[in-house]
Design an enzyme around this catalytic site. Structure first.
Site, mmCIF file in Angstrom:
data_model
loop_
_atom_site.group_PDB
_atom_site.id
_atom_site.type_symbol
_atom_site.label_atom_id
_atom_site.label_comp_id
_atom_site.label_asym_id
_atom_site.label_seq_id
_atom_site.Cartn_x
_atom_site.Cartn_y
_atom_site.Cartn_z
ATOM 1 N N ASP A 136 0.825 -1.204 0.000
ATOM 2 C CA ASP A 136 0.000 0.000 0.000
ATOM 3 C C ASP A 136 0.865 1.263 0.000
ATOM 4 O OD1 ASP A 136 -2.334 1.482 0.000
ATOM 5 O OD2 ASP A 136 -3.192 0.485 1.755
ATOM 6 N N ASP A 185 -10.786 2.189 -3.325
ATOM 7 C CA ASP A 185 -11.212 1.907 -1.956
ATOM 8 C C ASP A 185 -12.730 1.824 -1.840
ATOM 9 O OD1 ASP A 185 -8.744 1.634 -0.828
ATOM 10 O OD2 ASP A 185 -8.672 3.618 0.091
#
Length: 709
Positions: free
Chosen positions: A450, A515
């Site tokens: 990430d 997301d």
């Protein structure tokens, strides 16, 4: 090998590309549908001749691959450089052309100013995709300050009048916008230190009237994972062009004698039958040239990701219970997300301290990993290696390891700073802590990598801007981790789709597309992403009943139907599922597994957007079978919807249709759903006449499969 050919021609069954090398520097004079051998480059050159216009140059400065001030070019130069003399006015001349059947390297020099410029173009053997790269070398004795070098400047055909660009934000990536090509420049610049959610480095150029399934189009994408700029310009003389390159900070690249700089790769593609045909070219290219495995060698496993199920609330017994719950649904990979390492109870602390938190896992991760793998699932884990929290042992010991600029306070962003990967000590630390975890737990086979903030002050220890070096170091670090753990797969995540590009993908295996797990949002996010990227690299998860980002409550049927057309997973607390939801989710996972050889290996056909629904299908290469989706977003303004026109089938084949989703559909009166199953229809009639759709509630998905007799 050739010395100085007047023309260079690269061709395959999909496209012809011709360079005119009669001037000082090469330029593209044709890129498009294949030309026969009887059509010679000389013919094109003659037909391309432009007369001297009033109050204009006798001979127009050409749109060369790297146009420069020295050529008298008055558009955006492809090279911006300065030195201790007049290097800013660089003017190159071709000295060598190296070519083979599929590629060419143009080598040019400006001996007076001590520079050498090499631009390469490589045509893929099986698709229309061309890779362009430019490199500048300092062959002089004094330093060169490089401000910009494009990968390529490419003329647009005179038929092109529109461009399709990509906009968005966090949780709403890949939103497309069509613009008329206007007098002046359409320019996008990105300085976020990541590909970004809002400025994807790509565009599609096309004539008026091109749609998803008809018309010509040209695609351009810069494989750059950080700062970049792109331009589409219509000039006063009527010519137009596109240009892509890395955006450099002042002083970021200084070339000493003998040093060089290489641009990111510009990928171009041509489609002759609409935007879908262009996407197919990029998808096939990526599958053959970029990805490390194919759908046939290892199908993309169904994920369970713990993030939206538990967030930071880690407990080994509860995680084992989650594994027990998801395994019977058909989950194939269990990914432990953020919160497993030292001091990580929220997003304010812990980043940089990549050691298993003994307060949460006193026996380490072995118990959880063995439990998960014992249920037949692979085990994956989350890292955010490029970041550090101020509240961490690492930052307290090494505050100088964060990118920063003197006398400028850090910009607050997610309670974290960015580590300086141009510092070898930082890279060695990260390599060690990551590989130590992989050695301690050899059953880990997947990393979710990430990156959760912009890079606002990209200054390194030497006070120099560091983004160009930061990306090179990142790619190298990922490659070293992969080499240390053969077979491990790595996901590129950046708060969702903030780092989705062909710079990072050769080093990774899939993207976290967004997301947002809201199915309605995802329809458009995944549609936009699909213009360049195949579905098997688009992470797509079934989220919670109430979306944690939009607050929308959507039925499990459409949430599942949308996710199964990417790299499918689920991300929720599965203990909250009703019996009905478990059944639907299990059925969707089975459907994904049954047809992922087509969705991850076949051809995508999007249908034109009417603002009320999203329609598309995947058809196998041999056109023997396909799977099609109709997703109702808003209620039709008429009493019944329009027809659904299939695409990509063989007009001469006979097909049976089967509705495979949903299992049951509540209807006011019987519809066509009761009449099509098992019936035989020609490919011609399915594509040209179409099928009447039933009356549907909004937020309903229908999935059909077709199979040739």
């Amino acid at each position: 090998m050739s010395s100085l050919s007047q023309f260079v021609r690269l061709s395959n069954e999909k496209v012809t590309l011709i360079f005119d090398c009669q001037g000082r520097m090469p330029k593209v004079i044709y890129y498009g549908a294949p030309l026969s051998d009887s059509t010679t480059p000389e013919m094109l050159s003659v037909l391309n001749t432009r007369q001297e216009a009033k109050c204009a140059p006798v001979i127009e400065p050409p749109i060369t691959l790297v146009p420069t001030h020295g050529e008298g070019w008055t558009g955006q130069p492809g090279l911006e450089v300065s030195g201790d003399a007049d290097q800013w006015s660089a003017g190159f001349s071709l000295v060598e052309i190296n070519e083979d059947a599929q590629s060419v390297a143009f080598i040019a020099e400006d001996a007076h100013r001590g520079m050498r410029l090499i631009t390469t173009a490589e045509l893929d053997a099986d698709t229309s995709v061309v890779k362009y790269v430019s490199r500048i070398e300092n062959s002089g004795d004094t330093p060169l300050n490089l401000n910009y070098l494009n990968a390529a400047s490419l003329p647009l055909p005179t038929t092109v009048s529109k461009i399709k660009t990509f906009e968005g934000r966090w949780s709403a990536e890949f939103q497309t916008k069509d613009h008329d090509l206007f007098f002046g420049s359409y320019v996008r610049e990105n300085r976020r230190g990541k590909t970004s959610h809002d400025t994807f480095p790509g565009l599609i150029a096309f004539p008026q009237g091109t749609g998803e399934l008809n018309g010509e189009c040209y695609g351009y994408h810069l494989g750059a994972s950080a700062n970049h700029k792109l331009r589409a310009e219509l000039m006063a003389d009527g010519r137009s062009y596109v240009q892509f390159g890395e955006l450099l900070f002042p002083g970021e690249v200084v070339l000493n004698a003998g040093e060089s700089y290489t641009s990111p790769v510009l990928y171009t593609g041509y489609g002759c039958d609409g935007f879908s045909s262009l996407s197919q070219q990029f998808h096939n290219f990526i599958r053959s040239n970029v990805l490390n495995h194919t759908a046939e060698s290892k199908p993309r496993p169904v994920h369970y990701n713990t993030w939206e199920g538990i967030y930071f609330d880690h407990n080994e017994d509860e995680l084992k219970a989650l594994a027990d719950k998801v395994a019977p649904l058909g989950i194939e990979r269990f990914v432990l997300d953020d919160g497993w390492f030292k001091g990580r109870r929220n997003d304010k602390a812990g980043l940089g301290d990549w050691f298993v938190d003994e307060a949460i896992y006193p026996e380490g991760l072995d118990g959880l990993i063995d439990h998960v793998t014992g249920l037949g699932m692979e085990f994956g884990i989350w890292f955010e290696p490029e970041m550090v929290n101020p509240d961490s042992d690492l930052y307290r010991a090494h505050p100088e390891w964060a990118l920063q600029t003197e006398n400028n306070p850090h910009v607050p962003f997610r309670n974290q700073y960015v580590l300086d990967l141009t510092n070898p000590e930082v890279v060695e630390y990260l390599y060690k802590v990551i590989t130590d975890v992989l050695k301690a737990y050899p059953k880990i086979s997947y990393i979710k990598w990430d990156m959760n903030r912009d890079v606002n002050h990209p200054g390194n220890l030497h006070g120099k801007p560091a983004m160009h070096g930061q990306m090179a170091a990142l790619y190298s670090l990922i490659d070293r981790v992969k080499a240390a753990k053969p077979g491990i797969e790595i996901e590129s995540c950046c708060s969702g789709g903030g780092r989705v590009d062909l710079g990072i993908l050769p080093h990774t295996d899939r993207f976290w597309t967004s997301d947002s797990n809201d199915a309605l949002d995802r329809l458009y996010i995944q549609r936009g992403c699909s213009y360049f990227f195949p579905s098997e690299v688009m992470g797509a998860h079934v989220g919670p009943r109430d979306c944690h980002i939009t607050g929308r409550n959507l039925p499990i049927e459409i949430r599942s139907a949308v996710a199964l057309f990417g790299h499918m997973g689920i991300e929720m607390d599965p203990r909250e599922l009703t019996d009905h939801e478990q059944k639907v989710l299990s059925d969707a996972i089975s459907l994904y597994k049954k047809y992922r050889h087509i969705t991850h290996g076949g051809d995508l056909f999007r249908m034109d957007d009417d603002g009320m629904n999203v329609k598309f299908g995947y058809v196998s290469k041999d056109k023997q079978e396909g799977i099609f989706a109709y997703n109702s977003v808003t209620e039709t303004v008429r009493t019944t919807p329009n027809r659904f026109y299939f695409a990509g089938l063989d007009a001469n084949k006979q097909y049976t249709i089967e509705r495979v989703w949903p299992e049951k559909l509540k209807e006011y009166t019987p519809s066509i759903l009761q009449q099509t199953d098992g019936q035989v229809f020609s490919g011609e009639v399915l594509m040209k006449y179409g099928m009447q759709l039933p009356v549907l509630f909004p937020q309903t998905a229908l999935i059909y499969t077709v199979k040739a007799l």
